[in-house]
Write an enzyme that holds these catalytic residues in place. Structure first.
Site, mmCIF file in Angstrom:
data_model
loop_
_atom_site.group_PDB
_atom_site.id
_atom_site.type_symbol
_atom_site.label_atom_id
_atom_site.label_comp_id
_atom_site.label_asym_id
_atom_site.label_seq_id
_atom_site.Cartn_x
_atom_site.Cartn_y
_atom_site.Cartn_z
ATOM 1 N N SER A 150 -8.848 -5.595 -2.967
ATOM 2 C CA SER A 150 -7.987 -4.832 -2.073
ATOM 3 C C SER A 150 -8.761 -4.302 -0.881
ATOM 4 C CB SER A 150 -7.292 -3.719 -2.857
ATOM 5 O OG SER A 150 -6.253 -3.140 -2.107
ATOM 6 N N ASP A 304 -3.915 -3.487 4.627
ATOM 7 C CA ASP A 304 -5.270 -3.597 4.112
ATOM 8 C C ASP A 304 -5.529 -5.075 3.804
ATOM 9 O OD1 ASP A 304 -3.657 -3.804 1.858
ATOM 10 O OD2 ASP A 304 -5.039 -2.710 0.567
ATOM 11 N N ASP A 306 -5.645 -7.173 1.318
ATOM 12 C CA ASP A 306 -4.764 -7.988 0.468
ATOM 13 C C ASP A 306 -3.299 -7.682 0.715
ATOM 14 O OD1 ASP A 306 -4.825 -5.478 -0.842
ATOM 15 O OD2 ASP A 306 -4.408 -6.398 -2.777
ATOM 16 N N ASP A 308 -1.316 -5.183 0.257
ATOM 17 C CA ASP A 308 -0.417 -4.423 -0.608
ATOM 18 C C ASP A 308 -0.210 -3.006 -0.080
ATOM 19 O OD1 ASP A 308 -2.916 -3.409 -1.296
ATOM 20 O OD2 ASP A 308 -2.588 -3.512 -3.463
#
Length: 546
Positions: A150, A304, A306, A308
């Site tokens: 992440s 961000d 990734d 999410d």
């Protein structure tokens, strides 16, 4: 046996079982460097990575206390063994981002799955985490694995596990694992024998691009049809994998194409233009805000790496830009969905602002509060309509993705901003209206990063043994949820929630001051709330001894 001899023996045993030449070489050098390398080697063998708030996560390095091919192979074998033991049927869906090692870890997970006789469906290239969470449901998978860390630093990687409906239940269909599944998987991992004995099959079957396209179309369908779409957006995927998907979703929804920060548009595992690839970190959005100003944007949006999470910044009267706090955007999105008439339960966490709960009470909407983490938020109710956490995570479409989703959150805030623009208003205006109705809910966070995790325990012990008798001059009550290691101090208008981070070596205190708006003077109320937050920060820091 001398301590360094015992350590050498353990390291050599791991070395003999490590399938990756690169980490074998790394470990060989450390063993040869004993006794000078003892501290580093001992840290590598301090214990295995465990499933925390977001699954496995750690530094890319050799040894059981790192993310590497040996750890991932064992994790995959433990996972597929646990799935089989539960009687779970169906394929395992696997996704990965652009971080160092992600593709290799995803392919190895697929080999372990197919070697066990289970079908492995692998994403066709780099994809955001929300697409993987969507695919678990769309492809009726027994579980999903997303290889990502992440918004962590570039030297990290991680391994998120999702369960399908069969094992996760209706509320947990496509959601991250929770106890006792995490403990069961950990036990299965510990029971794995030599890696050489784990059967490996093919690298699985690539998922059809139609599934990826279906996510973008479905994300666009989250919005009301026919609404205003006149909005200029500046955007950055922050060197991550969300860019192509977000642009496709914006096009499918009928928005003009956002202007994209060119230097951050392509995936890059080294994140060269940011010190820390987290939109919450100081300086991370500087290039985005410069682009927003240069293009005359109405709204600035960052994902961000990734995708999410979603961060938003708005223009400030008189010039400049201001990033919204997670709680501000959380309240705006919740209010917008309630106004749209989206039925169901609205949820947030014990560390988020109290504003959403007060908004729901005033509107007669079901409300729930959970422990920190989206694995809990999405399980707040089967009829979940919306969930958010202050760390820039928003679930605006639980029927599509049962997790935080920075793509649909970006679309939804764009929908709100476009609607307000059509009325001659802004997101700032709507925040003012909420503050006038419910009071200024000012939030902040005291975050302390540590090198030694024992420092976190010591600070929590200090706060438990000598809690503050007052906060901002008013008597304070204390609630100690020892089972979840959460301390809450509060007065009528002040709250501080203290807990260790579940994903990083940090101690966090979540601060909130509520200030009523007297005589319609928002400026004065916000100034009082800001002063109160600054003093509360000092008082909590003193209680923690940090």
């Amino acid at each position: 046996m001398a301590p360094d001899d015992e350590l050498r023996t353990r390291a050599k045993a791991w070395l003999a079982d490590d399938p990756d030449p690169a980490t074998r070489d790394e470990l060989t050098r450390l063993i040869a460097g004993l006794p000078g390398s003892e501290a580093e080697l001992r840290d590598r063998f301090a214990g295995p990575l465990t499933f925390g708030t977001a699954g496995l996560r750690g530094r890319l390095r050799a040894g059981p206390n790192g993310m590497n091919l040996a750890v991932v192979t064992r994790a995959a074998a433990g996972l597929v063994g646990w799935l089989a033991a539960q009687g779970g049927q169906g394929p395992l869906v696997i996704g990965y981002d652009a971080r160092h090692g992600s593709k290799q870890f995803a392919e190895q997970t697929a080999r372990v799955a197919t070697g066990s006789g289970r079908e492995a469906l692998v994403m066709p290239g780099l994809q955001p985490t929300p697409v993987l969470a969507y695919a678990v449901r769309a492809l009726d998978a027994v579980a999903g694995v997303m290889v990502t860390a992440s918004h962590n630093p570039p030297q990290d990687n991680g391994y998120k596990v999702y369960l399908g409906r069969e094992l996760g239940g209706p509320a947990g269909d496509g959601a991250q694992i929770v106890p006792p599944a995490d403990a069961g998987i950990e036990a299965a991992i510990r029971a794995i024998g030599p890696i050489a004995d784990i059967p490996l099959g093919s690298t699985g079957t690539l998922i059809d691009e139609k599934t990826i396209d279906a996510y973008a179309r479905s994300a666009a369908d989250v919005l009301e049809a026919g609404g205003p779409r006149d909005l200029a957006v500046a955007y950055t995927p922050m060197h991550g994998v969300g860019g192509a998907t977000l642009l496709a979703a914006f096009a499918a929804a009928g928005f003009p194409a956002p202007a994209v920060v060119a230097a951050q548009a392509e995936p890059d595992p080294d994140f060269p233009t940011v010190a820390f690839p987290n939109p919450e970190e100081p300086g991370a959005m500087d290039q985005l805000l410069a682009l927003a100003a240069a293009t005359g944007a109405d709204l600035a949006i960052a994902n961000d790496p990734d995708a999410d999470r979603c961060a938003v910044a708005i223009p400030v009267a008189g010039g400049g830009w201001r990033a919204l706090r997670g709680d501000e955007l959380g309240a705006l999105l919740g209010d917008h969905l309630i106004r749209r008439g989206v039925p169901g339960t609205y949820a947030t966490t014990i560390v988020s602002s109290q504003l959403l709960g007060r908004l729901c009470a005033a509107r007669g909407v079901p409300y729930a509060e959970t422990l920190t983490g989206f694995k809990w938020i999405v399980r707040a109710a089967e009829d979940l309509a919306y969930g958010y956490e202050e760390a820039l995570g928003y679930c605006v479409a639980p029927g599509l993705v049962r997790d935080k989703d920075g793509i649909t959150a970006a679309l939804t805030v764009a929908e709100l901003a476009a609607r307000l623009k059509a009325e001659g208003r802004t997101l700032a205006d709507r925040l003012d209206e909420l503050a006038a109705e419910f009071g200024v809910h000012a939030t902040d966070q005291l975050s302390v990063r540590v090198d030694d995790l024992a420092e976190i325990g010591a600070a929590m012990t200090r706060a438990r043994q000598a809690p503050p008798a007052t906060l901002l001059g008013s008597p304070a009550s204390v609630a100690d949820d020892a089972g979840n290691n959460v301390l809450t101090f509060r007065t009528g208008a002040v709250r501080a929630v203290i807990r260790p981070s579940g994903t990083e070596p940090k101690l966090k205190a979540y601060l909130e001051v509520v200030e009523p708006v007297a005589g319609g003077d928002l400026t004065a109320a916000r100034a009082r709330a800001g002063d109160g937050l600054a003093e509360l920060r000092r008082e909590i820091a003193a209680a923690l001894g940090v």
